[in-house]
Design a protein around this motif. Sequence first.
Motif, PDB file in Angstrom:
ATOM      1  N   GLY A  68       8.223   3.892  -4.224  1.00 17.14           N
ATOM      2  CA  GLY A  68       7.114   4.175  -5.133  1.00 17.14           C
ATOM      3  C   GLY A  68       7.458   5.301  -6.095  1.00 17.14           C
ATOM      4  N   PHE A  69       8.189   6.315  -5.591  1.00 22.07           N
ATOM      5  CA  PHE A  69       8.671   7.379  -6.484  1.00 22.07           C
ATOM      6  C   PHE A  69       9.568   6.785  -7.570  1.00 22.07           C
ATOM      7  N   ALA A  70      10.465   5.885  -7.160  1.00 19.30           N
ATOM      8  CA  ALA A  70      11.394   5.287  -8.119  1.00 19.30           C
ATOM      9  C   ALA A  70      10.642   4.478  -9.172  1.00 19.30           C
ATOM     10  N   TRP A  71       9.625   3.754  -8.746  1.00 14.69           N
ATOM     11  CA  TRP A  71       8.809   3.003  -9.695  1.00 14.69           C
ATOM     12  C   TRP A  71       8.169   3.959 -10.703  1.00 14.69           C
ATOM     13  N   LEU A  87       4.642  14.837   4.001  1.00 11.95           N
ATOM     14  CA  LEU A  87       6.064  14.908   3.667  1.00 11.95           C
ATOM     15  C   LEU A  87       6.352  14.569   2.205  1.00 11.95           C
ATOM     16  N   THR A  88       5.323  14.245   1.439  1.00 12.25           N
ATOM     17  CA  THR A  88       5.548  13.866   0.043  1.00 12.25           C
ATOM     18  C   THR A  88       6.255  14.942  -0.773  1.00 12.25           C
ATOM     19  N   PRO A  89       5.840  16.215  -0.737  1.00 11.31           N
ATOM     20  CA  PRO A  89       6.538  17.213  -1.562  1.00 11.31           C
ATOM     21  C   PRO A  89       8.038  17.322  -1.254  1.00 11.31           C
ATOM     22  N   PRO A  90       8.465  17.471   0.017  1.00 15.90           N
ATOM     23  CA  PRO A  90       9.911  17.541   0.245  1.00 15.90           C
ATOM     24  C   PRO A  90      10.628  16.224  -0.044  1.00 15.90           C
ATOM     25  N   MET A  91       9.991  15.087   0.247  1.00 20.89           N
ATOM     26  CA  MET A  91      10.641  13.809  -0.028  1.00 20.89           C
ATOM     27  C   MET A  91      10.741  13.567  -1.536  1.00 20.89           C
ATOM     28  N   HIS A  92       9.746  14.018  -2.276  1.00 17.11           N
ATOM     29  CA  HIS A  92       9.824  13.885  -3.734  1.00 17.11           C
ATOM     30  C   HIS A  92      10.918  14.789  -4.297  1.00 17.11           C
ATOM     31  N   ALA A  93      11.105  15.959  -3.684  1.00 14.74           N
ATOM     32  CA  ALA A  93      12.200  16.836  -4.107  1.00 14.74           C
ATOM     33  C   ALA A  93      13.551  16.157  -3.852  1.00 14.74           C
ATOM     34  N   LEU A  94      13.680  15.482  -2.715  1.00 16.51           N
ATOM     35  CA  LEU A  94      14.912  14.742  -2.438  1.00 16.51           C
ATOM     36  C   LEU A  94      15.114  13.625  -3.455  1.00 16.51           C
ATOM     37  N   HIS A  95      14.022  12.969  -3.808  1.00 17.98           N
ATOM     38  CA  HIS A  95      14.127  11.897  -4.804  1.00 17.98           C
ATOM     39  C   HIS A  95      14.597  12.451  -6.148  1.00 17.98           C
ATOM     40  N   ARG A  96      14.048  13.576  -6.533  1.00 10.80           N
ATOM     41  CA  ARG A  96      14.427  14.154  -7.836  1.00 10.80           C
ATOM     42  C   ARG A  96      15.901  14.568  -7.844  1.00 10.80           C
ATOM     43  N   GLY A 105      17.708  10.642  -6.052  1.00 11.60           N
ATOM     44  CA  GLY A 105      17.257   9.358  -6.573  1.00 11.60           C
ATOM     45  C   GLY A 105      17.316   8.225  -5.575  1.00 11.60           C
ATOM     46  N   LEU A 106      17.888   7.105  -5.980  1.00 13.96           N
ATOM     47  CA  LEU A 106      17.908   5.903  -5.160  1.00 13.96           C
ATOM     48  C   LEU A 106      18.916   5.965  -4.016  1.00 13.96           C
ATOM     49  N   PHE A 139       0.832  -1.209   0.000  1.00  9.87           N
ATOM     50  CA  PHE A 139       0.000   0.000   0.000  1.00  9.87           C
ATOM     51  C   PHE A 139       0.863   1.253   0.000  1.00  9.87           C
ATOM     52  N   PHE A 140       1.917   1.280   0.820  1.00  8.51           N
ATOM     53  CA  PHE A 140       2.787   2.452   0.846  1.00  8.51           C
ATOM     54  C   PHE A 140       3.593   2.557  -0.446  1.00  8.51           C
ATOM     55  N   LEU A 141       3.933   1.431  -1.046  1.00 11.01           N
ATOM     56  CA  LEU A 141       4.650   1.456  -2.318  1.00 11.01           C
ATOM     57  C   LEU A 141       3.794   2.106  -3.398  1.00 11.01           C
ATOM     58  N   VAL A 142       2.556   1.644  -3.555  1.00  9.83           N
ATOM     59  CA  VAL A 142       1.694   2.226  -4.585  1.00  9.83           C
ATOM     60  C   VAL A 142       1.252   3.629  -4.175  1.00  9.83           C
ATOM     61  N   GLY A 143       1.238   3.900  -2.855  1.00 13.37           N
ATOM     62  CA  GLY A 143       0.954   5.261  -2.419  1.00 13.37           C
ATOM     63  C   GLY A 143       2.017   6.230  -2.899  1.00 13.37           C
ATOM     64  N   GLY A 144       3.282   5.813  -2.825  1.00 11.28           N
ATOM     65  CA  GLY A 144       4.355   6.651  -3.336  1.00 11.28           C
ATOM     66  C   GLY A 144       4.213   6.894  -4.824  1.00 11.28           C
ATOM     67  N   TYR A 145       3.885   5.840  -5.573  1.00 15.54           N
ATOM     68  CA  TYR A 145       3.678   5.972  -7.010  1.00 15.54           C
ATOM     69  C   TYR A 145       2.541   6.964  -7.289  1.00 15.54           C
ATOM     70  N   ALA A 146       1.392   6.737  -6.650  1.00 19.14           N
ATOM     71  CA  ALA A 146       0.218   7.572  -6.912  1.00 19.14           C
ATOM     72  C   ALA A 146       0.440   9.014  -6.472  1.00 19.14           C
ATOM     73  N   ASN A 147       1.092   9.218  -5.332  1.00 14.83           N
ATOM     74  CA  ASN A 147       1.328  10.580  -4.862  1.00 14.83           C
ATOM     75  C   ASN A 147       2.277  11.322  -5.794  1.00 14.83           C
TER      76      ASN A 147
END
Length: 460
Positions: free
Chosen positions: A215-218, A162-171, A174-175, A77-85
């Motif tokens: 999920g972001f990486a996916w 925390l999705t917006p700042p964590m997604h910024a870190l991912h961008r 990355g991994l 659920f958290f994996l697909v949550g990351g993808y969807a978010n």
Amino acid sequence: MGAASREVRRLAERTPPSRERFVDLLRAVSIVAVVLGHWLATVVGYDEHGELTGRSALPELPWAQPITWVVQVMPVFFLVGGYANAVSLAAERRRGGNATEWLIRRSGRLIPPTTALVLVLGGGALAAGLFFDADPARVRTVVWLASIPLWFLVAYLVVVVLTPPMHALHRRYGLAVPPVLVGLVAAGDVARLLGHGFWGSGNFLFGWLAVHQMGFAWRDGLPARPRVAVSLLLGGTGALLLLTLAGPYPISMINVPGERLHNMSPPSLALLAVATAQLGVALLLRDRGERWLRRGGRWTAVVAVNSVIMTIFLWHISAAILLVAALHVAGVLPTPQAGSAAWLAWRIPLLVLFGAALTPLVAIFGPIEVRGALRLRRISLPTPAVLARMASCRVFRPWLAVAGFAGVAFALLANSLWPGTAPTGSGMPAVALVTYLACAAVLRLLRSTPPATEAGPRHG
């Protein structure tokens, strides 16, 4: 629910070819699996005073604990949550919006169905005390049991904020981000093993963030080549075997009373190993699942289930309580010994009965979630001008959104941590109930009030 059903069908028909439908299937499967797992693994009986009791069957079923490696699908659920978010955040920005507006929109999916449960439980507790002179301690126990699903929502709400700042870190990195979070989880596990449980509490955040980050990486194109998927599956499985058979972690991925260390609450390295293996399986099944969902009405069914998935999750314990109470009053409640042949034989009939009890609850409360999922127009409530101005002000708006989420999360956590037998008039701690309702109202106001620079109101 006729209008909502038509909207679901239209939404399924208008699905763009680029949408990864398999992600939606995984979300539905993960929550349904959790619901079925709770129903299957619960033991209901009577204590020495003839009072109803309920507990997990896992301590009495050691042979079933390895099965939790497969059925513990909350990481999915958290994996697909990351993808969807990641998808919805990117879409918000393409529309010219920002992280604040995205967060406010997300509250429209998560908060209204939760508010329905909170209001019904609180109102039912008050009615039981006022009109039936029910024992406040017993009422609190019933409410506490019915609100068990809310503990998970606390973690997810924080992850969403925390999705917006964590997604910024991912961008940017990355991994490289997930290993840092895994390291923090490992440090928390060491603290717990040394008897400093408080310092391991951060795993509630770090563990789920690590899975969410994958999920972001996916979403950004994690290779679906068989070599990558098999490596994740074998690596996760190998780590899991090492941690549980040679290491200090229990075999069960669902908390078992009496264990020195729990894998689920908070998430442990062993649970992250399970999440890694599950990601490998998901990647292996990805293409086949996409093809399967493009035939017949399968995709429409997935869309329909996902449109009420929060309602199913939030109300499945309440449905079980109502059914058990009805069987108890009728004098036909089965109470065989956990693990016995009779107990196992009753699993399927009880699943059917629990499902039957849940169906009317979903029919009643599901439309609340459907309106949020499909962003159907809501009735606007009269709002004092000063509050409307604050809600539309771009200076206050981000702070109000974060404060609303934080208050809701605090209230749900406070209710979960409050003793299950502590008498309360509303079945919940007063501070938790008042805080929740106030913060849910703030988020409702933000959803119905557009930012100052926009021409018209935004619903949803």
